[in-house]
Scaffold this motif. Structure first.
Motif, short mmCIF file in Angstrom:
data_model
loop_
_atom_site.label_atom_id
_atom_site.label_comp_id
_atom_site.label_asym_id
_atom_site.label_seq_id
_atom_site.Cartn_x
_atom_site.Cartn_y
_atom_site.Cartn_z
N TYR A 1 0.86 -1.19 0.00
CA TYR A 1 0.00 0.00 0.00
C TYR A 1 0.89 1.23 0.00
N HIS A 2 0.30 2.35 -0.40
CA HIS A 2 1.05 3.60 -0.54
C HIS A 2 0.40 4.71 0.30
N PHE A 3 0.69 4.70 1.59
CA PHE A 3 0.09 5.68 2.50
C PHE A 3 1.14 6.62 3.07
N LYS A 4 0.69 7.83 3.44
CA LYS A 4 1.51 8.74 4.23
C LYS A 4 1.64 8.15 5.63
N PRO A 5 2.62 8.63 6.42
CA PRO A 5 2.83 8.05 7.76
C PRO A 5 1.60 8.10 8.67
N GLY A 6 0.89 9.22 8.70
CA GLY A 6 -0.28 9.33 9.59
C GLY A 6 -1.35 8.31 9.28
N PRO A 7 -1.86 8.28 8.03
CA PRO A 7 -2.86 7.26 7.69
C PRO A 7 -2.33 5.83 7.85
N ALA A 8 -1.06 5.60 7.54
CA ALA A 8 -0.50 4.25 7.71
C ALA A 8 -0.52 3.85 9.18
N SER A 9 -0.18 4.78 10.06
CA SER A 9 -0.22 4.48 11.50
C SER A 9 -1.64 4.17 11.95
N ASP A 10 -2.61 4.94 11.44
CA ASP A 10 -4.02 4.69 11.79
C ASP A 10 -4.44 3.30 11.35
N LEU A 11 -4.02 2.89 10.16
CA LEU A 11 -4.38 1.57 9.65
C LEU A 11 -3.67 0.46 10.42
N ARG B 1 -2.87 0.73 13.60
CA ARG B 1 -3.61 0.76 14.86
C ARG B 1 -4.91 -0.04 14.73
N ALA B 2 -5.55 0.06 13.56
CA ALA B 2 -6.82 -0.63 13.31
C ALA B 2 -6.62 -2.10 12.92
N GLY B 3 -5.37 -2.54 12.79
CA GLY B 3 -5.09 -3.93 12.45
C GLY B 3 -5.15 -4.23 10.97
N ARG B 4 -5.19 -3.20 10.12
CA ARG B 4 -5.28 -3.42 8.68
C ARG B 4 -3.93 -3.41 8.00
N LEU B 5 -2.89 -2.92 8.66
CA LEU B 5 -1.52 -2.99 8.16
C LEU B 5 -0.67 -3.71 9.20
N GLU B 6 0.33 -4.46 8.70
CA GLU B 6 1.22 -5.18 9.61
C GLU B 6 2.60 -4.53 9.72
N ALA B 7 2.93 -3.65 8.76
CA ALA B 7 4.22 -2.97 8.80
C ALA B 7 4.12 -1.66 8.02
#
Length: 195
Positions: A73-83, A85-91
């Motif tokens: 995925y291609h997210f900025k740091p803030g949205p990536a951290s939110d995801l 936190r929500a368990g949708r990203l692993e790294a």
């Protein structure tokens, strides 16, 4: 990316400011312990066109992985951290001076670890891409996170060659003025590294 666009001849560097560390963030309780463990995992590797994306692809390649080997995925740091936190990203890959606010908040909220980029893989990366240097994100840079060896790149202050010389001189003079030293030393920890 840049080979296809051709040489950019009208850029000039004002300064190499500070090292930006490659940070690969996982949850503290994750079963991901090294870069190779990212195979098949949901990972934010940086925004399209970003330096983080370029660096992430280099690092993945050194560990025998490509974008197709991970759920990328291609997210900025803030949205990536939110995801995360929500368990949708692993790294999450991030190239930035530490501490980065989004990662600090993530460390405080759920606990994190940083994956090391070291050993033979890091050596191969540095030989192929000499703009990388070895660095350590120190213990305590993020709450509860141990010192982690990784790679870094220099944050460059770049300007168009078309910018007025007097303006560039004024900017440079302000950066290196003695009154700026206290602002740099008392702000973000990366400011202390601007020398």
């Amino acid at each position: 990316i840049y080979r296809a666009k051709g040489k950019v001849a009208n850029l000039r560097a004002i300064a190499n400011l500070y090292p930006e560390s490659l940070q690969i963030v996982v949850r503290a309780d994750s079963d991901i312990h090294n870069v190779a463990d990212l195979r098949g995992r949901a990972v934010s590797i940086g925004e399209e066109g970003s330096g983080t994306l370029v660096d992430a692809q280099i690092v993945l390649g050194a560990y025998g992985l490509s974008r197709t080997d991970i759920e990328h995925y291609h997210f900025k740091p803030g949205p990536a951290s939110d995801l995360m936190r929500a368990g949708r990203l692993e790294a999450v890959f991030l190239v930035a001076g530490y501490p980065a606010d989004a990662i600090t908040e993530l460390a405080e909220d759920l606990g994190i670890r940083l994956l090391a980029v070291d050993g033979a893989e890091a050596t191969r990366i540095r030989l192929a891409h000499p703009f990388f240097t070895t660095t350590v994100v120190p213990e305590g840079a993020y709450p509860g996170v141990a010192a982690t060896t990784t790679l870094s790149v220099g944050a460059q202050w770049v300007v168009s060659a078309d910018v007025d010389e007097d303006l560039v001189y004024g900017i440079t003079r302000a950066l290196w003025h003695e009154s700026s030293r206290s602002v740099l030393d008392n702000g973000h920890p990366g400011g202390r590294l601007i020398r």
